[in-house]
Design an enzyme around this catalytic site. Structure first.
Site, PDB file in Angstrom:
ATOM      1  N   THR A  25       0.809  -1.177   0.099  1.00 25.05           N
ATOM      2  CA  THR A  25       0.012   0.013   0.025  1.00 25.05           C
ATOM      3  C   THR A  25       1.080   1.242  -0.062  1.00 25.05           C
ATOM      4  O   THR A  25       0.639   2.355  -0.758  1.00 25.05           O
ATOM      5  CB  THR A  25      -0.974   0.125   1.141  1.00 25.05           C
ATOM      6  OG1 THR A  25      -0.343  -0.264   2.318  1.00 25.05           O
ATOM      7  CG2 THR A  25      -2.008  -0.898   1.099  1.00 25.05           C
ATOM      8  N   HIS A 119      -0.121 -16.608  -5.377  1.00 25.40           N
ATOM      9  CA  HIS A 119      -1.375 -16.190  -6.072  1.00 25.40           C
ATOM     10  C   HIS A 119      -0.699 -15.701  -7.607  1.00 25.40           C
ATOM     11  O   HIS A 119      -1.533 -14.896  -8.105  1.00 25.40           O
ATOM     12  CB  HIS A 119      -2.124 -14.995  -5.426  1.00 25.40           C
ATOM     13  CG  HIS A 119      -2.736 -15.368  -4.119  1.00 25.40           C
ATOM     14  ND1 HIS A 119      -3.230 -14.701  -3.327  1.00 25.40           N
ATOM     15  CD2 HIS A 119      -3.305 -16.760  -4.037  1.00 25.40           C
ATOM     16  CE1 HIS A 119      -3.899 -15.319  -2.154  1.00 25.40           C
ATOM     17  NE2 HIS A 119      -3.784 -16.595  -2.580  1.00 25.40           N
ATOM     18  N   CYS A 127      -0.833 -18.265 -23.449  1.00 24.55           N
ATOM     19  CA  CYS A 127      -1.901 -18.441 -24.286  1.00 24.55           C
ATOM     20  C   CYS A 127      -2.490 -19.698 -23.915  1.00 24.55           C
ATOM     21  O   CYS A 127      -2.044 -20.771 -23.621  1.00 24.55           O
ATOM     22  CB  CYS A 127      -1.415 -18.619 -25.771  1.00 24.55           C
ATOM     23  SG  CYS A 127      -2.570 -19.290 -26.760  1.00 24.55           S
TER      24      CYS A 127
HETATM   25  P1  CNA Z   1      -6.404  -7.658   2.060  1.00 28.33           P
HETATM   26  O1  CNA Z   1      -7.524  -8.575   2.591  1.00 28.33           O
HETATM   27  O2  CNA Z   1      -6.698  -6.321   1.207  1.00 28.33           O
HETATM   28  O3  CNA Z   1      -5.729  -6.901   3.502  1.00 28.33           O
HETATM   29  C1  CNA Z   1      -4.512  -6.369   3.449  1.00 28.33           C
HETATM   30  C2  CNA Z   1      -4.330  -5.976   5.159  1.00 28.33           C
HETATM   31  O4  CNA Z   1      -3.089  -5.198   5.036  1.00 28.33           O
HETATM   32  C3  CNA Z   1      -5.305  -5.334   5.778  1.00 28.33           C
HETATM   33  O5  CNA Z   1      -5.872  -6.122   6.945  1.00 28.33           O
HETATM   34  C4  CNA Z   1      -4.750  -3.971   6.350  1.00 28.33           C
HETATM   35  O6  CNA Z   1      -4.927  -3.560   7.620  1.00 28.33           O
HETATM   36  C5  CNA Z   1      -3.254  -4.088   6.072  1.00 28.33           C
HETATM   37  N1  CNA Z   1      -2.489  -3.097   5.649  1.00 28.33           N
HETATM   38  C6  CNA Z   1      -2.860  -2.192   4.655  1.00 28.33           C
HETATM   39  N2  CNA Z   1      -1.708  -1.443   4.559  1.00 28.33           N
HETATM   40  C7  CNA Z   1      -0.846  -1.828   5.677  1.00 28.33           C
HETATM   41  C8  CNA Z   1       0.464  -1.190   6.083  1.00 28.33           C
HETATM   42  N3  CNA Z   1       1.070  -0.048   5.420  1.00 28.33           N
HETATM   43  N4  CNA Z   1       0.845  -1.584   7.331  1.00 28.33           N
HETATM   44  C9  CNA Z   1       0.527  -2.812   8.024  1.00 28.33           C
HETATM   45  N5  CNA Z   1      -0.611  -3.294   7.502  1.00 28.33           N
HETATM   46  C10 CNA Z   1      -1.098  -2.787   6.360  1.00 28.33           C
HETATM   47  O7  CNA Z   1      -5.105  -8.319   1.433  1.00 28.33           O
HETATM   48  P2  CNA Z   1      -4.434  -9.820   1.506  1.00 28.33           P
HETATM   49  O8  CNA Z   1      -3.348  -9.898   0.917  1.00 28.33           O
HETATM   50  O9  CNA Z   1      -4.854 -10.386   2.832  1.00 28.33           O
HETATM   51  O10 CNA Z   1      -5.517 -10.709   0.542  1.00 28.33           O
HETATM   52  C11 CNA Z   1      -5.057 -11.432  -0.394  1.00 28.33           C
HETATM   53  C12 CNA Z   1      -5.326 -11.135  -1.761  1.00 28.33           C
HETATM   54  C13 CNA Z   1      -4.946  -9.561  -2.229  1.00 28.33           C
HETATM   55  C14 CNA Z   1      -4.238 -11.647  -2.757  1.00 28.33           C
HETATM   56  O11 CNA Z   1      -5.120 -12.497  -3.459  1.00 28.33           O
HETATM   57  C15 CNA Z   1      -3.435 -10.675  -3.639  1.00 28.33           C
HETATM   58  O12 CNA Z   1      -3.451 -11.164  -4.847  1.00 28.33           O
HETATM   59  C16 CNA Z   1      -4.580  -9.599  -3.501  1.00 28.33           C
HETATM   60  N6  CNA Z   1      -4.255  -8.071  -3.588  1.00 28.33           N
HETATM   61  C17 CNA Z   1      -2.673  -7.911  -3.930  1.00 28.33           C
HETATM   62  C18 CNA Z   1      -2.095  -6.618  -4.373  1.00 28.33           C
HETATM   63  C19 CNA Z   1      -0.746  -6.429  -4.825  1.00 28.33           C
HETATM   64  O13 CNA Z   1      -0.277  -7.423  -5.511  1.00 28.33           O
HETATM   65  N7  CNA Z   1      -0.163  -5.452  -4.379  1.00 28.33           N
HETATM   66  C20 CNA Z   1      -2.881  -5.582  -4.214  1.00 28.33           C
HETATM   67  C21 CNA Z   1      -4.215  -5.924  -3.830  1.00 28.33           C
HETATM   68  C22 CNA Z   1      -4.941  -6.970  -3.439  1.00 28.33           C
END
Ligand code: CNA
Length: 239
Positions: A25, A119, A127
């Site tokens: 993030t 993931h 393809c």
């Molecule tokens: P999620 O469910 O969106 O959870 C993210 C967690 O991170 C939340 O609980 C937040 O509180 C926490 N969080 C956010 N920013 C911070 C920070 N700066 N410091 C500490 N904690 C923080 O995402 P998960 O990864 O748990 O879910 C899995 C999915 C999300 C996977 O399949 C990924 O592919 C998918 N995803 C990936 C990306 C990426 O590749 N950057 C982006 C969005 C989603």
């Protein structure tokens, strides 16, 4: 608590980091389940983003899938942040294994070499007809990509809802967690299975959770830190 954690970090022989969208993030890539995450934004397609990330949606609404995918899932300009850099540096001295749910390639951009992408990744494609492989930079980042060799549909090597995880990557991840002596879990809501259950495979590791918001599994960790991951990792991993 910080002193105790740093001692364990320094002494670790087989450390593992398991991360999710919260790792990235700070690099400008929204996560899914935070207040400002993708799932909190109303979808412009009349269907929720969670549904759009399914294999069925990809097959039956390919044009809409790719319109959403190129605009919301692919971030080729993103740069690694403090969290990625602290982990890459710790890998050099302690042979850290990074297991990531992220598909953004930022751990590798930061210099990490031992990365299990459970993931998949937005950096590779194939393809569906002839199996030819493509890198992200070989495709136009808009529209539906079609195989230049056979005219087949090209699919991202990202695991969509309804698809199985790559068995080798999953088994390597389970093995790494089973044998590790330190498990740091960070930036994940621990709500997406089977990865959310990975920490349960650890036999005797010290388990640390770093996440901004509480998760359903906080009680399973030895140390829980509700802080920004980049800040916390820099504090605990630096010498
Ligand atoms: P999620 O469910 O969106 O959870 C993210 C967690 O991170 C939340 O609980 C937040 O509180 C926490 N969080 C956010 N920013 C911070 C920070 N700066 N410091 C500490 N904690 C923080 O995402 P998960 O990864 O748990 O879910 C899995 C999915 C999300 C996977 O399949 C990924 O592919 C998918 N995803 C990936 C990306 C990426 O590749 N950057 C982006 C969005 C989603």
């Amino acid at each position: 608590m910080l002193r105790e954690i740093k001692k364990k970090v320094k002494a670790a022989k087989r450390p593992v980091f398991l991360g999710g969208a919260g790792v990235s993030t700070a690099s400008g890539i929204p996560d899914f389940r935070s207040e400002k995450g993708l799932y909190a934004v109303k979808s412009e397609y009349g269907v929720g983003y969670e549904t759009m990330l399914s294999h069925d949606y990809f097959l039956y609404h390919t044009k809409e899938f790719y319109s959403f995918y190129w605009s919301k899932m692919v971030y080729p300009e993103a740069k690694p942040n403090k969290a990625h850099l602290a982990l890459a540096s710790y890998e050099k001295s302690h042979h850290l294994v990074t297991i990531t749910q992220n598909i953004d390639g930022l751990h590798q951009k930061a210099g990490s070499k031992i990365v299990l992408e459970v993931h998949g990744t937005t950096y590779s494609y194939h393809c569906m007809d002839c199996g030819k492989q493509f890198g992200l930079d070989e495709l136009e980042h808009h529209g539906v990509p079609i195989c230049p060799s056979c005219g087949g549909l090209i699919k991202p090597d990202v695991i969509l809802y309804g698809e199985n995880l790559d068995e080798d990557v999953l088994l390597s991840s389970i093995q790494a967690v089973r044998l590790c002596d330190l498990l740091i879990v960070g930036g994940t809501s621990l709500q997406v299975y089977p990865i959310a259950s990975l920490p349960d495979y650890s036999l005797s590791a010290t388990k640390i959770l770093i996440n901004l918001s509480p998760t359903p599994s906080d009680h399973n960790f030895d140390y829980v830190i509700h802080e920004d991951l980049g800040e916390a990792l820099t504090k605990i991993l630096e010498d």
